[in-house]
Write an enzyme that holds these catalytic residues in place. Structure first.
Site, short mmCIF file in Angstrom:
data_model
loop_
_atom_site.label_atom_id
_atom_site.label_comp_id
_atom_site.label_asym_id
_atom_site.label_seq_id
_atom_site.Cartn_x
_atom_site.Cartn_y
_atom_site.Cartn_z
N HIS A 184 33.94 38.64 18.89
CA HIS A 184 34.70 38.10 20.00
C HIS A 184 36.00 37.47 19.73
O HIS A 184 35.90 36.40 20.27
CB HIS A 184 33.41 37.39 20.96
N HIS A 189 32.90 37.96 29.94
CA HIS A 189 31.44 37.65 29.28
C HIS A 189 30.61 36.89 30.29
O HIS A 189 30.04 35.80 29.86
CB HIS A 189 31.80 36.82 28.01
N GLU A 247 29.72 43.82 30.11
CA GLU A 247 30.94 43.43 29.39
C GLU A 247 31.60 45.03 29.17
O GLU A 247 31.29 45.62 28.21
CB GLU A 247 30.84 42.76 28.18
#
Ligand code: BGC
Length: 386
Positions: free
Chosen positions: A143, A217, A351
Site C-alpha cells: 500500500h 480502502h 478495493e
C-alpha cells in the site's frame, strides 16, 4: 408636458429592462428542491504531528445520505446511509478523532498509493534500472510503503455542481518518495450524488515512468460499523477468475477459475459460507469480467446485501481487478467510533485496482505510467435498499 412624458417613458423602459434582465438570472441561480437539500461543510479536524492543519468535509445529499472525508490520507471517516425503513447508520469502520487516525490503523477508509497492495520483495526493474521500495510488510512493499498516500495531507477544494457535491484532493508525490521514480501529481475527487452514489475519480501524471495503482480502502459493514461481523452479508462478484497467492500474499502469476471453489461468488453467496475453507480468510484479487484495456468502461464489479437492514451496495469500476479482503487481521485490539470494538471480520473491503505485484508480473496488465500519459480510474459505490 413633453418633458414629463419623456421622463415617464424612460422610467418605464428602465423598469421593464431591469425586470427582463433579472428574471432569467434569478431562474438560473435558483436551486431545484433537490439541489437545495445538498450541502458541503468544512470543519477543523486537528493537526498532524508536523503541525499541518487538517479538515473534515461533510457531503450531504437530498436523501440525507452523508459522507465525511478528511484531507489527511483522503480518508472517508463515515458514510451514513438509510436502511429499508429509512433509518440512517454509519456503514464504514473508522475513528471519531484525527488523533486516533494518527496513532496508526489498517488503512481504514484511506486512499492507497502509489501502489495499492503488494510489490514482492519491495522491488521492481524498469528499463534496466532496479528500484528499491520501502519494505513495510515483511520483505514486501504494501500500500505505498511506510508513509503512503494514506498518511499525507492532501490539498482540498470543495465542489458543488448540479445534483452533486464533492471534494477534489491533490497531492504531489516527489521523485524518490518511498523509493518510487518520478514526481507524481495525483488528484482524487470524491463526489456524492442524489442517486446515493459515492464516486471516486483518480487522476495522475508523472515526469518519469513509474508504477501507479491507486485505490480506496473503506471497511464496510452494511449492518452498521461495529455492529457485528460481515459473514452474513451476501456477496456477488462479477469475476470468473482470481489471482492465487503464495504464503506472503504475493500472486503466483496464475489467473485461476473460481468455479467449484470457495472463491466463487459469481452467484449471491454469504461471505461466511465457505470462508473456513480459505486459509486466513479472503484476501485475494479478483479478475473482473469484461475489462477492455484499450477502452476501460464502468462495469458492475460487485453487489453486497445485508439481509437484516436491507442495505445493498454496488461497486462499479473501470479497473481490471478488485481485492476482496474480509477483515482477517482485525482482532479486537482496535476501538473505533462510538467506543465500538472491531473484531475479526467486522468489515470487508472491495478495493478496485490493477493486480498486486504487476510491476514484477509481465503477464499482468501494466501499471507503468509514462510521462505525457494520464492515469485515470473511476469507481462508484452505490447504496440502495431491498
Ligand atoms: C490487504 C491485506 C491487508 C489489508 C490492511 C488489504 O488490502 O490485501 O493483506 O492486511 O489491506 O492492510
Amino acid at each position: 408636458m413633453k418633458q414629463k412624458l419623456f421622463l415617464i417613458v424612460m422610467v418605464a423602459v428602465v423598469i421593464f429592462s431591469q425586470c427582463q434582465s433579472r428574471e432569467p438570472q434569478q431562474k438560473a441561480t435558483l436551486p431545484t428542491e433537490e439541489e437545495a437539500k445538498m450541502s458541503i461543510t468544512k470543519t477543523f479536524f486537528g493537526k498532524t504531528g508536523g503541525g499541518q492543519a487538517v479538515d473534515l468535509y461533510t457531503l450531504t445529499n437530498a436523501n440525507k445520505m452523508a459522507v465525511k472525508i478528511t484531507n489527511y490520507g483522503g480518508i472517508v471517516t463515515s458514510i451514513m446511509v438509510p436502511d429499508k425503513n429509512g433509518e440512517l447508520d454509519d456503514v464504514v469502520l473508522g475513528f471519531d478523532t484525527l488523533e486516533t487516525y494518527l496513532e496508526g490503523h489498517p488503512y481504514f477508509g484511506a486512499i492507497v498509493g502509489r501502489y495499492g497492495n503488494r510489490i514482492a520483495k519491495g522491488q521492481f526493474t524498469l528499463k534496466g534500472v532496479t528500484y528499491k521500495l520501502a519494505a513495510n510488510n515483511g520483505e514486501n512493499h504494501l500500500h505505498g510503503g511506510i508513509k503512503g498516500f494514506d498518511k499525507v495531507v492532501w490539498k482540498a477544494k470543495e465542489i458543488k455542481k448540479e445534483n452533486e457535491v464533492g471534494v477534489r484532493l491533490s497531492y504531489l508525490s516527489k521523485d524518490g518518495e518511498e523509493g518510487y521514480p518520478g514526481n507524481l501529481s495525483a488528484v482524487v475527487t470524491y463526489t456524492l450524488t442524489n442517486d446515493n452514489e459515492l464516486k471516486i475519480h483518480y487522476e495522475a501524471e508523472t515526469d518519469k515512468p513509474t508504477p501507479v495503482n491507486l485505490t480506496h480502502h473503506s471497511y464496510f459493514n452494511l449492518g452498521g460499523a461495529g455492529s457485528g461481523d460481515v459473514l452474513g452479508h451476501v456477496l456477488t462478484l462479477h469475476a470468473d477468475r482470481y489471482t492465487p497467492v503464495d504464503v506472503g500474499l504475493i500472486p503466483t502469476g496464475e489467473l485461476k477459475p473460481v468455479k467449484d471453489t470457495p472463491m466463487d461468488f459469481t452467484t449471491p453467496t454469504a461471505i461466511g459460507k465457505r470462508i473456513h475453507e480459505v486459509k486466513g480468510g479472503y484476501d485475494h484479487n479478483y479478475v473482473l469480467n469484461n475489462w477492455d484495456e484499450s477502452q476501460p468502461s464502468l462495469r458492475l464489479a460487485a453487489r453486497v446485501k445485508e439481509p437484516i437492514s436491507g442495505r445493498v451496495m454496488e461497486v462499479w469500476t473501470t479497473e481490471p481487478g478488485m481485492q476482496f479482503y474480509s477483515g482477517n487481521f482485525l482482532d479486537g485490539t482496535i476501538t473505533g467510533k462510538k467506543g465500538k470494538v472491531y473484531h475479526k471480520h467486522y468489515g470487508f473491503c472491495l478495493e478496485t485496482q490493477h493486480f498486486p505485484d504487476s510491476p514484477n508480473k509481465p503477464n499482468f496488465p501494466s501499471t507503468i505510467l509514462e510521462p505525457g500519459k494520464e492515469y485515470t480510474h473511476t469507481t462508484v459505490y452505490t447504496f440502495k435498499t431491498k
